[in-house]
Design an enzyme around this catalytic site. Structure first.
Site, mmCIF file in Angstrom:
data_model
loop_
_atom_site.group_PDB
_atom_site.id
_atom_site.type_symbol
_atom_site.label_atom_id
_atom_site.label_comp_id
_atom_site.label_asym_id
_atom_site.label_seq_id
_atom_site.Cartn_x
_atom_site.Cartn_y
_atom_site.Cartn_z
ATOM 1 N N GLU A 106 0.823 -1.222 0.000
ATOM 2 C CA GLU A 106 0.000 0.000 0.000
ATOM 3 C C GLU A 106 0.853 1.266 0.000
ATOM 4 O O GLU A 106 0.484 2.275 -0.612
ATOM 5 C CB GLU A 106 -0.954 -0.004 1.196
ATOM 6 C CG GLU A 106 -1.871 -1.216 1.281
ATOM 7 C CD GLU A 106 -2.618 -1.491 -0.019
ATOM 8 O OE1 GLU A 106 -3.041 -0.521 -0.690
ATOM 9 O OE2 GLU A 106 -2.775 -2.675 -0.376
ATOM 10 N N GLU B 110 -1.095 -2.190 -9.718
ATOM 11 C CA GLU B 110 -0.983 -3.370 -8.863
ATOM 12 C C GLU B 110 0.259 -4.200 -9.128
ATOM 13 O O GLU B 110 0.854 -4.747 -8.202
ATOM 14 C CB GLU B 110 -2.248 -4.228 -9.006
ATOM 15 C CG GLU B 110 -3.535 -3.519 -8.606
ATOM 16 C CD GLU B 110 -3.532 -3.032 -7.156
ATOM 17 O OE1 GLU B 110 -2.651 -3.457 -6.371
ATOM 18 O OE2 GLU B 110 -4.414 -2.233 -6.810
#
Length: 905
Positions: free
Chosen positions: A340, A362
């Protein structure tokens, strides 16, 4: 209104252009909810208007679970237009005004077209390019009861009192459920947010709080600073709750929030996050751009975490660990935090233009998660789990397709391609320099995949060098590569635009090796082979490169006994060595398995099982490769073999092949028996050894290995009798709880679950409960997971996945999702990762024509409720593949396992 579009034809009032070539086409527009014509017919918003800034005021009421809001959007007119179109879902707009530049605000009518989740304002006169304007919308809505949008959540404190809160989850398409907005990644803007709250609550958002104003004795308005960066709507976040903060200074203030009862579990994540943030600041050479960074543990949260800029939200199990947590549990938390934090640069600072390039977010965050932990927290001994279908970058048009982009391809395959590219570029820092160039060049902007490749090309001034390695660690350099490959973009497009990955076949004789390439797809009905080189396939003649796979013959520096391609498995492809080549590698491993690195041994195991699924190798060849494992000491080769053999065992189990399954069980226990017997049940420090022990003992106990069951039962008995004061080592908790669930201790385990406060342990207890083979208990836990009274609904995918692993549960779970499909998609969006996991769990072990017909019939009956999901197509393909595997391997597997000398314990 329903429009049926003909293939290859844009439907218009005048018919198909192919049939009417003389009359100009005039689009058919849909009808809005009030009966007027809606001025836009596409799912993507028009580009004529761009938002510059949002001024949001939100007034949540946690007693009634409703909220009101006001959104004032300042916009810039890019092209002359007579309408403004934006997104809104389930928002009751009560008032709307519009003003142009410094003019007076006038009331306007808002049209809504629900199928496209859009609203619009029409004007009689054109808005002119270059003008600025403000649209202000007042609205009311209910707090969402699912896990997206602005949703309500609750938890019980240590006294058992229910506490409520409200939080957000906007990625990918749910900001529109909290406020009217241009809800696409490319519409970046600034945000000024105000949120009212009652006394006893606090509010959080992306930016630091600027001021608090008293509205009454019990009501306050918190105003946050205006964002100093332009953000996509999916990164906006706000929370109303009663959390306890723990903070630490790292260039900017880093704060972790949790419910008061769990604040003492924040220390590890805070320390890890501070080190990781410092690493990223230095690695990217771009300081974290916001004034603060909050990490918040949400009690009811579906995803593992969400990278909202400046306000990262986590599931509690992804952020909170106790002081006595195992190193393996800490590794999980560190990995999620690292992922994150990487997004604050990849995804937040530089954002993909549209969801088809989600992998730019991602894939990079996954790649950096491994890279950062290996540098910052090396004691966690994290391994690159980067080998895993659609193409990385693929066409995305509908909301369901957007949801389905959040899968292993965008994460793992994207990261694997980056790992391969990094290993292929000359010089240790070339890849990093390209990343920095990319981030600096496109800071605050939106990008396409080609922008990344172009940035890497700009820093690449030398001939690309690629390596092939064997026992002699030799390499061949392609002399004219720089003239053949103009840029990395041309080189990489085939990797991101095609499904699957290459299959390289190796034929080795003396000092010559011949290489041929195919397109590796497990699906049985795809016979089209495309070169990963595209136009370069005919040009390269002399080497197998990590990046450019081709057909050809090359000379080795001398005679070699065996050949292993893809050194350390950095290339994203499968290798088939042929019957003789596999035999040579098996002999080499038997003589001295350490002649290959653990990464290479793992890749051989992975490759041979993948090839067996294609029918290209027999199970006898698989067995010959696995024989060396009795001497193996490293974690990754053993866990890979366990994973593959457990998959085969479950297929046999669900196929109702009890005798063959029993023989495979004996074979597995014989193969790993000495390794299982060497495991202790005490605390150990090494993360790698914890991972190995957990995998071995969970398999042994699942296969009913006597001593394993006995030891697990004794540990559970001691744990219960001590009221939890006797600690079960973290890596052993799952196997102990699994064994307890297969006995009369299931009710005891359920009571432990109800009273557990430590989240990681609670989740392991839940997995244990769901592993039961008792039909009544299976039905109860499935129903309870859906109701959410005792088991949180966020855990429903985990419950179904665990139930399906057992023989008694998989048909119950399949019946359950058919009967409760509408309730499931009310809680989890169609196409979401949760739904993908549920579909995969319930269908991936089927291998018969009857089950294939059931699956096809059920999902085709769903129509708009899920029939067109890619995960459904993949489920059908998987069943066909399982069926083919059974047809191809069952006879040879039976022959192998019925040879008594192979399966003696």
């Amino acid at each position: 209104m329903v429009l049926y579009l003909l293939p290859g034809c844009t439907f218009t009032k005048t018919g198909c252009p192919k049939q009417n070539k003389t009359t100009p086409s005039e689009p058919v527009y849909p009808i809005s909810t009030n009966g007027e014509v809606f001025p836009w017919a596409q799912l993507r918003l028009p580009q004529s208007v761009r938002p510059l800034g949002y001024n949001l005021t939100l007034n949540p009421d946690l007693d009634t679970m409703t909220f009101t809001g006001r959104t004032a959007i300042t916009m810039f007119i890019r092209h002359n237009t007579k309408h403004i179109v934006l997104h809104s879902v389930n928002l009751n707009i009560t008032k709307a005004t519009f003003k142009l530049s410094d003019g007076e605000a006038t009331a306007v009518t808002v049209l809504e077209y629900k199928p496209n989740q859009q609203i619009a304002v029409k004007f009689t006169e054109e808005l002119k390019a270059g003008q600025k304007c403000v649209l202000t919308l007042d609205y009311a809505a209910e707090l969402s009861h699912t896990y997206d949008g602005f949703y309500n959540s609750s938890y019980s404190d240590k006294e058992g009192n229910k506490k409520v809160l409200a939080a957000t989850q906007f990625e990918p398409l749910s900001a529109r459920k909290a406020f009217p907005c241009f809800d696409e990644p490319s519409f970046k803007a600034t945000f000024l947010i105000q949120i009212s709250r009652k006394e006893g609550y606090m509010t959080l958002s992306n930016m630091p709080k600027a001021k608090t104003t008293s509205l009454s004795n019990i009501l306050f308005m918190d105003e946050f600073e205006k964002t100093t960066v332009n953000m996509s709507t999916y990164l906006v976040a706000f929370i109303v709750a009663n959390f306890t903060p723990v903070n630490k200074m790292v260039s900017n203030t880093l704060v972790i929030y949790a419910v008061p009862e769990k604040y003492e579990h924040t220390a590890y994540a805070l320390d890890a996050a501070s080190k990781l943030l410092d690493f990223y600041n230095n690695f990217f050479e771009i300081p974290y751009p916001l004034k603060k960074l909050d990490l918040v543990a949400i009690p009811d949260f579906l995803a593992g975490a969400m990278e909202n800029w400046g306000l990262i939200t986590f599931r509690e199990t992804s952020l909170l660990v106790g002081s006595q947590s195992s190193a393996l549990e800490k590794q999980v938390v560190a990995s999620v935090v690292a992922h994150e934090l990487a997004h604050q640069w990849f995804g937040n600072l530089v954002t993909m233009n549209w969801w088809n390039d989600l992998w730019l977010n991602e894939g990079f965050a996954t790649y950096m998660q491994y890279t950062s932990i290996q540098h910052v927290l090396p004691h966690l001994d994290i391994k690159d789990a980067l080998n895993s279908s659609h193409a990385v970058s693929t066409e995305v048009n509908t909301p369901e397709q957007v949801e389905e982009m959040f899968d292993s391809v965008s994460y793992e395959k994207g990261a694997s391609i980056l790992l391969m590219l990094n290993a292929s570029l000359p010089g240790e820092q070339q890849f990093r320099k390209g990343i920095i160039q990319y981030l600096k060049q496109f800071s605050g902007l939106n990008t396409y995949t080609s922008d990344l490749w172009n940035s890497l090309t700009q820093v690449q001034h030398h001939t690309l060098r690629h390596y092939m390695r064997s026992l002699f660690d030799f390499c061949v350099i392609v002399n004219n590569l720089s003239t053949q490959l103009q840029n990395i973009s041309e080189m990489m497009n085939s990797w991101t635009s095609q499904k699957g990955f290459p299959l390289v076949t190796v034929s080795h004789k003396g000092d010559e090796v011949t290489l041929t390439q195919e397109h590796f797809l497990l699906t049985s009905d795809n016979n089209t082979l495309e070169s990963c080189l595209g136009p370069y396939a005919s040009k390269l003649q002399c080497a197998l490169l990590l990046m450019f796979l081709f057909s050809g013959t090359l000379k080795l520096p001398g005679n070699v006994t065996w050949l292993k391609m893809n050194y350390k498995n950095t290339g994203f492809y499968i290798v088939d060595y042929g019957k003789d080549g596999w035999a040579e590698l098996c002999d080499a491993l038997t003589d001295d398995y350490k002649v290959l690195t653990s990464e290479d041994r793992t890749s051989l195991i992975h490759n041979i099982f993948a090839l067996s699924r294609l029918g290209r190798v027999t199970f006898q060849q698989v067995h010959l490769l696995l024989k060396y494992l009795s001497n193996e000491t490293e974690t990754t080769p053993i866990t890979e073999a366990l994973l593959q053999l457990n998959t085969v065992y479950r297929l046999l189990d669900k196929r109702h092949e009890p005798e063959l399954g029993a023989r495979l069980k004996v074979y597995m226990l014989s193969l790993f028996g000495s390794l299982v017997g060497n495991q202790t049940w005490d605390e150990i420090e090494s993360v790698s050894k914890q991972e190995l022990r957990a995998a071995l003992l969970e398999t042994a106990c699942r296969l009913k290995e006597e001593s394993c069951i006995k030891q697990a039962k004794a540990i559970f008995k001691s744990y219960v009798e001590s009221n939890g004061t006797v600690r079960i080592p973290g890596d052993l908790q799952q196997v102990v709880f699994n064994v307890a669930a297969q006995s009369d201790d299931w009710p005891t385990l359920l009571n432990l679950y109800a009273n557990a406060s430590y989240d990681s342990e609670k989740r392991k207890i839940l997995k244990g409960l769901a592993s039961t083979q008792d039909p009544h208990q299976i039905v109860w836990i499935l129903k309870e997971g859906l109701s959410g009274h005792i088991v949180q609904t966020q855990e429903m995918p985990l419950v179904i996945d665990t139930v399906c692993k057992g023989f008694a549960g998989y048909l119950f779970a399949w019946d359950f999702i058919q009967e409760n499909w509408d309730q499931l998609i009310e809680k989890f969006p169609v196409g979401s990762f949760a739904i993908q996991r549920i579909i995969k769990s319930t269908t991936s072990q089927f291998s018969t024509k009857a089950h294939l017909a059931q699956v096809q019939s059920f999902f085709s009956s769903l129509k708009e409720r899920g029939s067109s999901m890619r995960s459904v197509q993949e489920a059908v393909e998987t069943i066909k593949l399982n069926q083919r595997w059974m047809d191809t391997n069952l006879a040879s597997l039976r022959k192998l396992l019925y040879c008594s000398h192979l399966i003696s314990v």
